[in-house]
Motif scaffolding. Sequence first.
Motif, PDB file in Angstrom:
ATOM      1  N   LYS A 178     -30.484  59.210 -23.495  1.00  0.00           N
ATOM      2  CA  LYS A 178     -30.806  58.102 -22.500  1.00  0.00           C
ATOM      3  C   LYS A 178     -31.670  57.164 -23.048  1.00  0.00           C
ATOM      4  O   LYS A 178     -31.697  55.845 -23.143  1.00  0.00           O
ATOM      5  CB  LYS A 178     -30.847  58.701 -21.163  1.00  0.00           C
TER       6      LYS A 178
ATOM      7  N   ARG B 228     -25.703  48.555 -26.041  1.00  0.00           N
ATOM      8  CA  ARG B 228     -25.816  49.114 -24.932  1.00  0.00           C
ATOM      9  C   ARG B 228     -24.666  48.537 -23.754  1.00  0.00           C
ATOM     10  O   ARG B 228     -24.327  49.283 -23.168  1.00  0.00           O
ATOM     11  CB  ARG B 228     -27.219  48.467 -24.213  1.00  0.00           C
ATOM     12  N   GLU B 229     -24.469  47.232 -24.045  1.00  0.00           N
ATOM     13  CA  GLU B 229     -23.385  46.554 -23.157  1.00  0.00           C
ATOM     14  C   GLU B 229     -22.145  47.199 -23.369  1.00  0.00           C
ATOM     15  O   GLU B 229     -21.563  47.497 -22.363  1.00  0.00           O
ATOM     16  CB  GLU B 229     -23.507  45.115 -23.403  1.00  0.00           C
TER      17      GLU B 229
ATOM     18  N   LEU C 221     -21.889  50.790 -22.271  1.00  0.00           N
ATOM     19  CA  LEU C 221     -21.986  51.101 -20.783  1.00  0.00           C
ATOM     20  C   LEU C 221     -20.611  50.468 -19.986  1.00  0.00           C
ATOM     21  O   LEU C 221     -20.300  50.947 -18.846  1.00  0.00           O
ATOM     22  CB  LEU C 221     -23.190  50.512 -20.015  1.00  0.00           C
TER      23      LEU C 221
ATOM     24  N   GLU D 258     -18.182  53.292 -20.425  1.00  0.00           N
ATOM     25  CA  GLU D 258     -18.410  54.326 -19.522  1.00  0.00           C
ATOM     26  C   GLU D 258     -18.272  54.025 -17.949  1.00  0.00           C
ATOM     27  O   GLU D 258     -17.826  54.604 -17.368  1.00  0.00           O
ATOM     28  CB  GLU D 258     -19.989  54.682 -19.452  1.00  0.00           C
ATOM     29  N   ASP D 259     -18.354  52.883 -17.699  1.00  0.00           N
ATOM     30  CA  ASP D 259     -17.779  52.137 -16.240  1.00  0.00           C
ATOM     31  C   ASP D 259     -16.283  52.076 -16.237  1.00  0.00           C
ATOM     32  O   ASP D 259     -15.727  51.757 -15.436  1.00  0.00           O
ATOM     33  CB  ASP D 259     -18.351  50.825 -16.368  1.00  0.00           C
TER      34      ASP D 259
ATOM     35  N   MET E  80     -24.968  57.976 -20.810  1.00  0.00           N
ATOM     36  CA  MET E  80     -24.516  56.499 -20.864  1.00  0.00           C
ATOM     37  C   MET E  80     -24.339  56.643 -19.106  1.00  0.00           C
ATOM     38  O   MET E  80     -24.532  55.545 -18.488  1.00  0.00           O
ATOM     39  CB  MET E  80     -23.338  56.285 -21.409  1.00  0.00           C
ATOM     40  N   LYS E  81     -23.909  57.711 -18.616  1.00  0.00           N
ATOM     41  CA  LYS E  81     -23.355  57.751 -17.279  1.00  0.00           C
ATOM     42  C   LYS E  81     -24.641  57.765 -16.415  1.00  0.00           C
ATOM     43  O   LYS E  81     -24.672  56.944 -15.456  1.00  0.00           O
ATOM     44  CB  LYS E  81     -22.552  59.197 -17.239  1.00  0.00           C
TER      45      LYS E  81
ATOM     46  N   SER F 156     -27.542  56.071 -17.308  1.00  0.00           N
ATOM     47  CA  SER F 156     -27.976  54.637 -17.466  1.00  0.00           C
ATOM     48  C   SER F 156     -27.138  53.811 -16.653  1.00  0.00           C
ATOM     49  O   SER F 156     -27.585  52.946 -15.994  1.00  0.00           O
ATOM     50  CB  SER F 156     -27.673  54.226 -18.841  1.00  0.00           C
ATOM     51  N   LEU F 157     -25.919  53.884 -16.604  1.00  0.00           N
ATOM     52  CA  LEU F 157     -24.957  53.125 -15.929  1.00  0.00           C
ATOM     53  C   LEU F 157     -25.149  53.109 -14.161  1.00  0.00           C
ATOM     54  O   LEU F 157     -25.384  52.335 -13.545  1.00  0.00           O
ATOM     55  CB  LEU F 157     -23.476  53.555 -16.091  1.00  0.00           C
TER      56      LEU F 157
ATOM     57  N   GLN G 211     -28.338  51.531 -13.610  1.00  0.00           N
ATOM     58  CA  GLN G 211     -28.023  50.022 -13.662  1.00  0.00           C
ATOM     59  C   GLN G 211     -27.335  49.687 -12.417  1.00  0.00           C
ATOM     60  O   GLN G 211     -27.742  48.543 -11.581  1.00  0.00           O
ATOM     61  CB  GLN G 211     -27.227  49.808 -14.714  1.00  0.00           C
TER      62      GLN G 211
ATOM     63  N   ARG H 108     -33.630  45.477 -17.421  1.00  0.00           N
ATOM     64  CA  ARG H 108     -33.468  46.732 -18.209  1.00  0.00           C
ATOM     65  C   ARG H 108     -34.344  46.776 -19.485  1.00  0.00           C
ATOM     66  O   ARG H 108     -34.483  48.010 -19.362  1.00  0.00           O
ATOM     67  CB  ARG H 108     -31.866  46.163 -18.637  1.00  0.00           C
TER      68      ARG H 108
END
Lengths: 195, 267
Positions: A134, A145-146, A149, A152-153, B48-49, B51-52, B55, B172
């Motif tokens: 992380k 990163r964008e 993520l 992942e979203d 990633m999870k 971090s998301l 955010q 961030r």
Amino acid sequence: MTISDEQMIHGLTAGDQQRRHYEKELYLQYQYLINEGSRKYHLTHDDSFSAYSDAIVSVINNIIRSSFDHRSSIKTYLIQIFSNKCIDLVRKKTTNKEKVHHGTAEPELLSYLPDKAKGIVEKMVDQQKILAVKQQLETMGEKCREILLLFEDGYTDKEIAEQLQYNSAAVAKTTRLRCLEKIKEKMKHLFTNHE
Amino acid sequence: MNDSLEYIEAYFERELDEAGRQQFEKRCEQDVEFARDVALYITTREAMKLSLAEQKREEWRLLGNESRSNLEAVSGNTADDAALQEEERLEAVPQAPVRKLAIRRWIPYAVAASVLLFVAIYFTDSDRELRKQIASNKQEELMPISPTMGAQDSLEQAKEAYNNQEDEKALRLFRGILQADSTHDQALLYMGHTFWRQKNYDSALHYLDKLSALELSSNKGPYNKALVLLERNQLGDRDTAKKLLQNVVAEKQEGYRRAQGLLDLMK
């Protein structure tokens, strides 16, 4: 004005801007639960807020990935998840195991593997490594990163390509995999040194 | 290499057929190298999870603050005021009819009202001056950050985002720096500034508190914290800010001249 479950599900699965809008609406519609969580479970506002945010993330993921079974309303579903998260927090605090167990929920992807394979891979995954990766992720370039993520979203490569203006889903996917490859290169020592 | 990642991803995205899935699972059992790659993939996805989630949490925290401020702006009251009023309304006892007062009984009330009016005007004027000064000092504190020549690290990227008013990006990036070094004074200061700029006072104070706790030869934390408190102006904020400013002046910390100016207006 309250948004109906039907509208909410439609909005959350519509993708991109609509989804963002409905995520916010969902958060705002039930944010009073934060205070209820504090009161009912004697949590600090911050802890209750974290539990609520995590619960909202779960609800959104489950709706997007079609694992929301519609057996109850979104509100009931959210309250169930939120209560569980609050109880987890209370348990961690009262049993004083927070330091040992913080964030130790099993990574979701491990559950995809059958027992034998899972047993082998599981030994190589731990919280420290997750936190190290992380940290690596935080220091990566903004683009990587964008894109990671967004994936992942729950966004598809096609949606990512549209949002980030790549020529096609294939280009987005290649870029994304290249970013994962960068992480792999930087972090692979964690998985070889001690085994 | 990408093929391998793509293959692993295909398994977890359930894109492989039954035979492919079984083959994948067998490889996990028999090929340690492959199992490591799978473990790394799972670890990365989990990171990633996290971090998301962070955010989103931050976005929603801001959203929550924003919606609360909007409600307060519409009603002219704070949420606590509203709750209190609601409680009072519910607990209110039916009132007796108002009796007429004799003229003579008006006199002390009229005098008291005049005194109150005078005091209110006096304090409003001095308060207005203080508010003006706070706004001006804030402007100076939130000036664009000068880049470090030649540097290309994440701090520079964060500064650039801050200067471009890209708050989410700046937060961030600064957060990333703090995860690597939780005592990074510049990152703490600019996190505080970014939240302050958004009027997210609680988060701003959180980072400025952390900055204030550092032992630095020159620490902007206490002075900035005092300014944020004065701008927020909740119950007790002014007193805390005053003590902080007095301390800044006494110890000749960064910003002590401006701190003195503010203290003069607060007398």
